[in-house]
Design a protein around this motif. Structure first.
Motif, PDB file in Angstrom:
ATOM      1  N   ALA A 182      -8.330  28.501  -5.651  1.00  0.00           N
ATOM      2  CA  ALA A 182      -7.654  29.029  -6.773  1.00  0.00           C
ATOM      3  C   ALA A 182      -6.391  28.239  -7.158  1.00  0.00           C
ATOM      4  N   ASP A 183      -5.559  27.935  -6.224  1.00  0.00           N
ATOM      5  CA  ASP A 183      -4.457  26.977  -6.697  1.00  0.00           C
ATOM      6  C   ASP A 183      -4.787  25.936  -7.326  1.00  0.00           C
ATOM      7  N   ASP A 184      -6.127  25.072  -6.648  1.00  0.00           N
ATOM      8  CA  ASP A 184      -6.207  23.789  -6.914  1.00  0.00           C
ATOM      9  C   ASP A 184      -7.007  23.931  -8.738  1.00  0.00           C
ATOM     10  N   PHE A 185      -7.546  25.302  -8.795  1.00  0.00           N
ATOM     11  CA  PHE A 185      -8.008  25.515 -10.363  1.00  0.00           C
ATOM     12  C   PHE A 185      -6.811  25.692 -11.195  1.00  0.00           C
ATOM     13  N   ALA A 186      -5.792  26.305 -10.802  1.00  0.00           N
ATOM     14  CA  ALA A 186      -4.609  26.197 -11.755  1.00  0.00           C
ATOM     15  C   ALA A 186      -3.853  24.971 -11.988  1.00  0.00           C
ATOM     16  N   ARG A 187      -3.872  24.150 -10.913  1.00  0.00           N
ATOM     17  CA  ARG A 187      -3.245  22.781 -11.292  1.00  0.00           C
ATOM     18  C   ARG A 187      -4.446  21.913 -12.277  1.00  0.00           C
ATOM     19  N   HIS A 188      -5.517  22.260 -12.112  1.00  0.00           N
ATOM     20  CA  HIS A 188      -6.385  21.496 -13.028  1.00  0.00           C
ATOM     21  C   HIS A 188      -6.126  21.901 -14.359  1.00  0.00           C
ATOM     22  N   CYS A 189      -5.974  23.119 -14.697  1.00  0.00           N
ATOM     23  CA  CYS A 189      -5.794  23.716 -15.913  1.00  0.00           C
ATOM     24  C   CYS A 189      -4.528  23.207 -16.642  1.00  0.00           C
ATOM     25  N   GLU A 190      -3.530  23.224 -15.575  1.00  0.00           N
ATOM     26  CA  GLU A 190      -2.172  22.673 -15.973  1.00  0.00           C
ATOM     27  C   GLU A 190      -2.192  21.261 -16.693  1.00  0.00           C
TER      28      GLU A 190
END
Length: 323
Positions: free
Chosen positions: A56-64
């Motif tokens: 989930a944290d990696d997903f958020a960083r990708h979106c950022e």
């Protein structure tokens, strides 16, 4: 030749500014890119961090990173999406996402204020929703699947891609060399929706290549029929009263009683009875011929009670009913 995806985006006319739900997956990536290109500086994105898996944290960083490259403002909102006993994981996640959209759209620091919200559900999602409803024995509301547009809490919601195939969206991204996230939970066949996607949709594609379009017509017919039932229920409720007067309710046919009660419980109390609960309510209403007849039944998330000449509903977890 213009693609089905491009045609859907050109036909989309939301009030601006627009907030796009952005998971980082293929569908929301394409919707966000196309929206940002069509309405520069009028689009924001929201990524809901469910915290349900290690990535989930990696997903958020990708979106950022993706939104930074697009120059689209992004809000990442962490939510508690674990389901309670008796609640499906999908329902819990959906409720958490809606709360996140409301919080971001009503944030007074964002100026100008958000006018519309766009979600990236597509034709395959619509078919999955219909098939899920059929497995649950749903009535017309379930068979109406997902609406293309609706209003809630003062905001206009849109699903502009409901007529676009998932394959067309991925082809649009591939032409542009755009990478997107693949959620590993989408292949987990413990979830009914994933089994439908992995097993039924390929079989339908092979047997009935136009099934998305024909299913969409059936969904439209169901939605139209439900709209008529809602109109009839509103008319009947105006005659019977809210809360419903038992004697006036008894004067209606059983089908109209059921239609009115579903409408009243949903509109006035945001609850929906099961088929078995509704059948028992109808039985009790029919039997209520004396002043001393007692009614108290579990209906939806609360209890339906007789209070003098009327039926009323309350949530025991909130305030007790008046004497």
């Amino acid at each position: 030749m213009r693609s089905a995806f491009d045609a859907a985006i050109q036909a989309f006319e939301p009030a601006l500014p627009l907030l796009v739900g952005f998971s980082g997956g293929a569908d929301s990536t394409a919707l966000l890119m196309a929206s940002a290109a069509r309405w520069p500086a009028q689009v924001r994105a929201l990524h809901v961090h469910h915290g349900l898996q290690p990535a989930a944290d990696d997903f958020a960083r990708h979106c950022e990173a993706f939104c930074a490259a697009l120059q689209v403002p992004l809000t990442v909102r962490r939510v508690h999406a674990r389901h309670a006993p008796g609640e499906s994981p999908e329902d819990a996640a959906r409720i958490a996402r809606h709360a996140a959209f409301m919080a971001v759209s009503q944030d007074g620091s964002a100026q100008p204020a958000i006018k519309s919200i766009a979600l990236a559900h597509h034709a395959d999602d619509q078919v999955e929703t219909l098939l899920l409803a059929l497995t649950r024995g749903a009535g017309l509301p379930g068979l109406s699947a997902m609406p293309a547009a609706w209003q809630r809490d003062g905001l206009q919601f849109h699903r502009p891609l409901l007529a676009v195939h998932a394959a067309d969206i991925r082809a649009w991204l591939a032409e542009r060399g755009v990478a997107y996230l693949i959620d590993p939970s989408n292949s987990d066949e413990r979830y009914t929706r994933n089994r439908i996607r992995a097993r039924l949709l390929p079989a339908l594609d092979q047997a009935f290549p136009q099934f998305r379009e024909t299913f969409a017509r059936s969904i439209g017919h169901a939605a139209q029929a439900q709209s008529l039932l809602d109109e009839l229920a509103a008319q009947d409720l105006a005659e019977v009263g809210s809360p419903p007067a038992i004697r006036r309710l008894q004067a209606l046919s059983g089908a109209r009683q059921a239609n009115l009660l579903r409408h009243w419980l949903k509109a006035s109390h945001a609850t929906m009875p099961s088929a078995a609960q509704l059948q028992e309510v109808l039985r009790q209403v029919a039997a209520c011929t004396t002043r001393g007849h007692h009614i108290e039944l579990k209906v939806g998330a609360g209890r339906l009670v007789r209070r003098g000449p009327v039926l009323d509903w309350y949530n025991p977890g909130a305030l007790p009913p008046a004497d």
